[in-house]
Design a protein around this motif. Sequence first.
Motif, mmCIF file in Angstrom:
data_model
loop_
_atom_site.group_PDB
_atom_site.id
_atom_site.type_symbol
_atom_site.label_atom_id
_atom_site.label_comp_id
_atom_site.label_asym_id
_atom_site.label_seq_id
_atom_site.Cartn_x
_atom_site.Cartn_y
_atom_site.Cartn_z
ATOM 1 N N LYS A 85 5.844 -7.394 8.048
ATOM 2 C CA LYS A 85 5.251 -6.165 7.490
ATOM 3 C C LYS A 85 5.999 -4.882 8.006
ATOM 4 O O LYS A 85 6.700 -4.794 9.090
ATOM 5 C CB LYS A 85 3.907 -5.961 8.039
ATOM 6 N N ASN A 86 6.247 -4.128 6.949
ATOM 7 C CA ASN A 86 7.083 -2.892 7.434
ATOM 8 C C ASN A 86 6.490 -1.683 6.536
ATOM 9 O O ASN A 86 5.760 -1.616 6.010
ATOM 10 C CB ASN A 86 8.546 -3.007 6.430
ATOM 11 N N GLN A 87 6.931 -0.684 7.091
ATOM 12 C CA GLN A 87 6.382 0.961 6.401
ATOM 13 C C GLN A 87 7.718 1.644 6.486
ATOM 14 O O GLN A 87 8.605 1.877 7.201
ATOM 15 C CB GLN A 87 5.478 1.312 7.658
ATOM 16 N N ALA A 88 7.588 2.645 5.529
ATOM 17 C CA ALA A 88 8.829 3.681 5.419
ATOM 18 C C ALA A 88 8.199 4.714 4.732
ATOM 19 O O ALA A 88 7.005 4.716 3.892
ATOM 20 C CB ALA A 88 9.824 3.140 4.235
ATOM 21 N N ASN B 27 0.920 -1.027 -0.065
ATOM 22 C CA ASN B 27 -0.171 -0.295 -0.041
ATOM 23 C C ASN B 27 0.921 1.233 -0.004
ATOM 24 O O ASN B 27 2.054 1.314 0.498
ATOM 25 C CB ASN B 27 -1.047 -0.111 1.368
ATOM 26 N N THR B 28 0.292 2.318 -0.698
ATOM 27 C CA THR B 28 0.978 3.661 -0.576
ATOM 28 C C THR B 28 0.070 4.678 -0.322
ATOM 29 O O THR B 28 -1.265 4.671 -0.500
ATOM 30 C CB THR B 28 1.792 4.101 -1.793
ATOM 31 N N ALA B 29 0.492 5.842 0.494
ATOM 32 C CA ALA B 29 -0.448 6.858 0.863
ATOM 33 C C ALA B 29 0.041 8.043 0.719
ATOM 34 O O ALA B 29 1.551 8.245 1.394
ATOM 35 C CB ALA B 29 -1.251 6.548 2.320
ATOM 36 N N THR B 30 -0.257 9.069 0.121
ATOM 37 C CA THR B 30 0.375 10.254 0.020
ATOM 38 C C THR B 30 -0.647 11.308 0.512
ATOM 39 O O THR B 30 -1.861 11.254 0.791
ATOM 40 C CB THR B 30 0.422 10.817 -1.536
ATOM 41 N N VAL C 257 4.736 4.213 2.619
ATOM 42 C CA VAL C 257 4.851 2.872 1.788
ATOM 43 C C VAL C 257 4.898 1.831 2.771
ATOM 44 O O VAL C 257 5.746 1.679 3.792
ATOM 45 C CB VAL C 257 5.950 3.051 0.863
ATOM 46 N N GLU C 258 3.818 0.917 2.610
ATOM 47 C CA GLU C 258 3.779 -0.262 3.443
ATOM 48 C C GLU C 258 4.400 -1.333 2.509
ATOM 49 O O GLU C 258 3.913 -1.658 1.315
ATOM 50 C CB GLU C 258 2.336 -0.429 3.819
ATOM 51 N N PHE C 259 5.108 -2.257 3.136
ATOM 52 C CA PHE C 259 5.505 -3.488 2.357
ATOM 53 C C PHE C 259 5.983 -4.501 3.363
ATOM 54 O O PHE C 259 5.989 -4.457 4.472
ATOM 55 C CB PHE C 259 6.772 -3.026 1.562
ATOM 56 N N THR C 260 5.929 -5.696 2.627
ATOM 57 C CA THR C 260 6.460 -6.831 3.354
ATOM 58 C C THR C 260 7.673 -7.199 2.687
ATOM 59 O O THR C 260 7.865 -7.281 1.780
ATOM 60 C CB THR C 260 5.362 -8.011 3.178
ATOM 61 N N SER C 261 8.596 -7.886 3.829
ATOM 62 C CA SER C 261 9.588 -8.224 3.133
ATOM 63 C C SER C 261 10.261 -9.583 4.272
ATOM 64 O O SER C 261 9.590 -9.654 5.123
ATOM 65 C CB SER C 261 10.757 -7.149 3.445
#
Length: 486
Positions: free
Chosen positions: A272-275, A247-250, A260-264
């Motif tokens: 789950k991560n966020q940056a 997911n992304t949110a501006t 930016v939400e991402f899985t790694s």
Amino acid sequence: MSKQYDVVVIGSGPAGYHAAIRCGQLGFRTACIEKWLNQNGKTAYGGTCLNVGCIPSKALLDTSQKYIEAQHEFSTHGIKVSKPVIDVPAMIGRKDKVVKQLTQGVAGLFRANKVDDISGSGRLIAAGLVQVTAHDGSQYEIEAKQIILAAGSVPASIPTAAVDQQTIVDSTGALDFTEVPKNLGVIGAGVIGLELGSVWARLGAKVTVLEALEDFLPVADRQIAAEAQKILGKQGLDIRLGTLVTNTATGKGKNSDVSVEFTSRNGDKQEKNQATFDKLIVAIGRKPYTEDLLDPAVGVELDERGFIQVNEQCMTSVANVYACGDVVRGPMLAHKGMEEGIMVAERLAGKKSQVNYDLVPSVIYTHPEIAWVGKNEEELTTAGVDFNIGVFPFVASGRALAANDSSGMVKLIADAKTDRVLGCHIIGPSAADLLQQVVIAMEFSASAEDLGLTMFSHPTLSEAVHEAALAANGHAIHIGNRKRRA
Ligand code: FAD
Ligand code: NAD
């Protein structure tokens, strides 16, 4: 009555303009239709490559590399300068000037080769008939005995990171940042991600590259890819493999950040991560561009991925209709499209021209550059081929040391029985230009011994290719080494 031509080309990118110019040279009455307008409302010839691809990206790569050299390298050479400052608008302005010069150059080449340039959108409405929609909306038809479709490609997109060209940009937006982002995210560790990621990292951005695949540069030779990953990591590219953006949110406004939400992967688990980034580049590949290009009734077939289906000679499923470049199968590279465009033109003139699809060189213009042609070690091992490898590191090259630019290696692979060169993989200074001599050698079916027996000027970076060829047969003079794989 509609205008009549021998050949009409739709699209003036590398594939289209090479086809059109060669048709003009061969005496065909030729027209090339282009719909792209630049910021000044003038027709922008040269396609993705000249306007928003190869050329502008290399202009920025060259500027940013000079900045790095001024910052870190000059002092090693004993040159003292005060701390360099990057003027981003000036850098972008220079890039735009280069683009303008080259796109106008294509218009000049059309004139010189008697190619009519038609500004507007072309649509194949019947075999031998193209409808043109001009920029004022008016429509007319032109007839042609032969039609060449060279409509190119556009960036692919993902719903989880919709491009707004403000905060979330594609490769085109990433060529026009007005300042250096502090935190830059890049989705995709492919060619664009690494090249444009490098540009902004060199200028001071903290760059995080989110790549879905577990392997880095899976199309490259593993040894070269591992070396590239190490070097680019040291340069500050934080490359996260096995990472999926969910997911992304501006926020609102031009200068908003993007979350930016991402899985790694962490061990066996997906975490789950966020940056948060101030800019995010989406560089996940490109797709063929066939929007409004074809009336389906004409019968030009597309494959399941949307590419126009062609045979090795770029003939489509409809007689007298050809297609070439990014809009057809094969690597999306300017030089591949150029060669296809020329081949089609020459075949129309009855020549037996061909493209050697086995020898399409690949280059990633990072520093050092990464370049390869032919088969790599893994492909040959899988195919059960018995081969020799000669590796020569640039650290043993006098010229590379003199230039203080000695990371990387040349890896040359030759058939163990025939000694024929099967592939060459380079990471190092000027790798793209060094590779070209091996491409020529392979085009002439040279052996590693042929390359070894050839005299190379001293001191040049090219000597690394010479030494790798000698190493493949076990007798490099400097420290090259040989491996035999059966
Ligand atoms: P394009 O260059 O996409 O041109 C197609 C043209 O057709 C466009 O001008 C379009 O406006 C026009 N068109 C489309 N439909 C119509 C229509 N219906 N009517 C009229 N006109 C139409 N490749 C390399 O080899 N080396 C590189 O260093 C390199 N760097 C790149 C960097 C970036 C950032 C990008 C995005 C790409 C890069 N590429 C590079 C890829 C290269 O740009 C493409 O492979 C190449 O441009 C493809 O050429 P083409 O002629 O097939 O299509
Ligand atoms: P690419 O295919 O080189 O790389 C795309 C990368 O994105 C891949 O590693 C892929 O695994 C990854 N990816 C795809 N979907 C993803 C997702 N949802 N999340 C995370 N990662 C994802 O494509 P590109 O870099 O966009 O370049 C497009 C084309 O332009 C290429 O085919 C290339 O040939 C051409 N190009 C060439 C050059 C050059 O020759 N130097 C330079 C730029 C572009």
